[in-house]
Every structure is written in structure tokens, then in C-alpha cells.
Design a protein around this motif. Structure first.
Motif: not given
Length: 232
Positions: A179-182, A189-193, A197-201, A218-225
Motif C-alpha cells: 500500500l505504501g509503495e503503490l 505521498y502522504d498516504e505512502a508515508i 510508518s505502519m510497517v516500521i512500527e 522508501r520512508y527516508h527517501e520520501m522524507k529527504e525529498s
């Protein structure tokens, strides 16, 4: 020494009309994958057989289309609905030979339609839509790839909410990652993050460490972007 062909004929009997037919399957040793995209789409070696082409079986007599993920159970009155909506309009067509990507796309769309009539699990329909998106990616049909990724998101979301993935080989972590990657790939992007986050938890209680690592990347890439966008 016998020359073994990459494709063989799998013998099948249609659950709707009982016709006997065959469908091509690929011997696994002939499937050579170089790498996988971040949503698990296989990138095949040049000259390798594309295993995605042969996942769906289509009865040439009545059009019933299904994969090995379909359940054998038909809730009433789904059999009658399939006969009315598909069998009664079907022009005999044979998908039992070698397939091109356009032919395979037809089989996936037929199977997704059948799955909706049959009330298959959302997790099954999601998988059909995702593989359809992958095939469109392979022929650079970006708009259609995006459309089917969005359809997969909807079905994966329903599967996660209803927990109909339980009892399958797909875990909650894998669904959330997809769900995050798709969502990322369809610019949500907000949905992806949120999903990453739910995976990382779940990292302390999940054994799927590779998926956790991928979600973190993916999370860090998107936050950096996002940071760079703000700076610009």
C-alpha cells in the motif's frame, strides 16, 4: 537426451462448464529473474520466459477465467451470475497456446471480472490488478499501469480492513508495504508515508526484516525529498 521445453500443458477441468482443456505453464528453471522492482515486479533476464503471462487459466468453451489463488467454493448464486454474464456472451477463444503480453492482459482482466462476480477475496483481486499493472509497465503504458496500481491499492486496502488476507501467504506487513509503495508510485505521498510508518512500527514484532528495511529506505527517501522541496 530428451530436450525439455520451457512450457508444458497443464490439464484442467472448468469448474463452470466441466470442459477439459489445457493451459501453458512455465517450468520454473526457465524463469530467470535479474532483479525485482520495489513493488516486487520481476525484471527478467533477456531471453527468459515471462512467467507472468501464464498465471491465468481461461476455459476456451465458456470463458471462465481463474488463477491458482481462486477458491474452489462458489457462494450462491455466483455460478449462475458467471454463466449469465460471461458464458452466455462468450465467443469460443483459445488462450491455451504461447501468450504475448497483450493476450495475457486480456486473461488478467477476464479473471478480475470473474473474481468480482464470484466474490473472491480482495487479496486475490488485488494481486490480479497488480500483475496487470506490471505487464503494462513492461510495455511502457504508463497511464494504464497507474490506473491498475490504483485499483490494486483499493483492493489491498479492503483486504487489510476486512483481514481477508489471513490464511494466505500474504502478511499484514506485506500488504502495508505494498500500500505504501503503490501509493508512492501513484504520487499519493502522504498516504505512502502513513503506510510505510505502519510497517516500521511493526519492526520489533515482525520476522519480515527485508520488508521493514525496504519500508525504511522508501520512508527516508520520501522524507529527504520533502525537505529538498521545502528548501527549493
Amino acid at each position: 537426451m530428451e530436450n525439455i521445453e520451457p512450457l508444458y500443458d497443464k490439464k484442467l477441468q472448468c469448474p463452470i462448464c466441466s470442459a477439459n482443456f489445457t493451459s501453458k505453464k512455465v517450468r520454473s528453471k526457465f524463469i530467470k529473474v535479474n532483479t525485482y522492482d520495489t513493488d516486487f515486479c520481476p525484471v527478467y533476464e533477456e531471453g527468459s520466459i515471462n512467467g507472468l503471462l501464464y498465471n491465468v487459466f481461461v476455459c476456451p468453451d465458456c470463458g471462465y477465467s481463474y488463477s491458482e489463488d481462486f477458491s474452489k467454493y462458489f457462494p450462491p448464486p455466483t455460478k449462475e451470475n458467471i454463466q449469465e454474464k460471461i458464458q452466455s456472451h462468450w465467443t469460443p477463444h483459445n488462450f491455451s497456446q504461447e501468450r504475448t503480453i497483450p493476450a495475457a492482459l486480456q486473461t488478467y482482466k477476464l479473471a478480475a471480472y470473474v473474481a468480482s462476480l464470484k466474490k473472491e477475496k480482495h487479496i486475490v483481486i488485488a494481486g490480479l490488478h497488480l500483475r496487470t499493472a506490471w505487464l503494462y509497465r513492461m510495455i511502457n503504458k504508463i497511464e494504464k499501469e497507474q490506473r491498475f496500481m490504483k485499483m490494486a491499492i483499493e483492493e489491498y486496502s479492503q483486504s487489510y480492513s476486512n483481514e481477508d488476507y489471513k490464511g494466505t501467504q500474504v502478511s499484514d506487513v506485506r500488504i502495508l508495504y505494498l500500500l505504501g509503495e503503490l501509493s508512492r508510485r501513484t504520487n499519493q505521498y502522504d498516504e505512502a508515508i502513513k503506510y510505510f510508518s505502519m510497517v516500521i512500527e511493526r519492526r520489533k514484532r515482525s520476522i519480515e526484516t527485508k520488508l521493514i528495511e525496504m519500508a525504511l529506505e522508501r520512508y527516508h527517501e520520501m522524507k529527504e525529498s520533502k525537505k529538498q522541496d521545502k528548501c527549493n
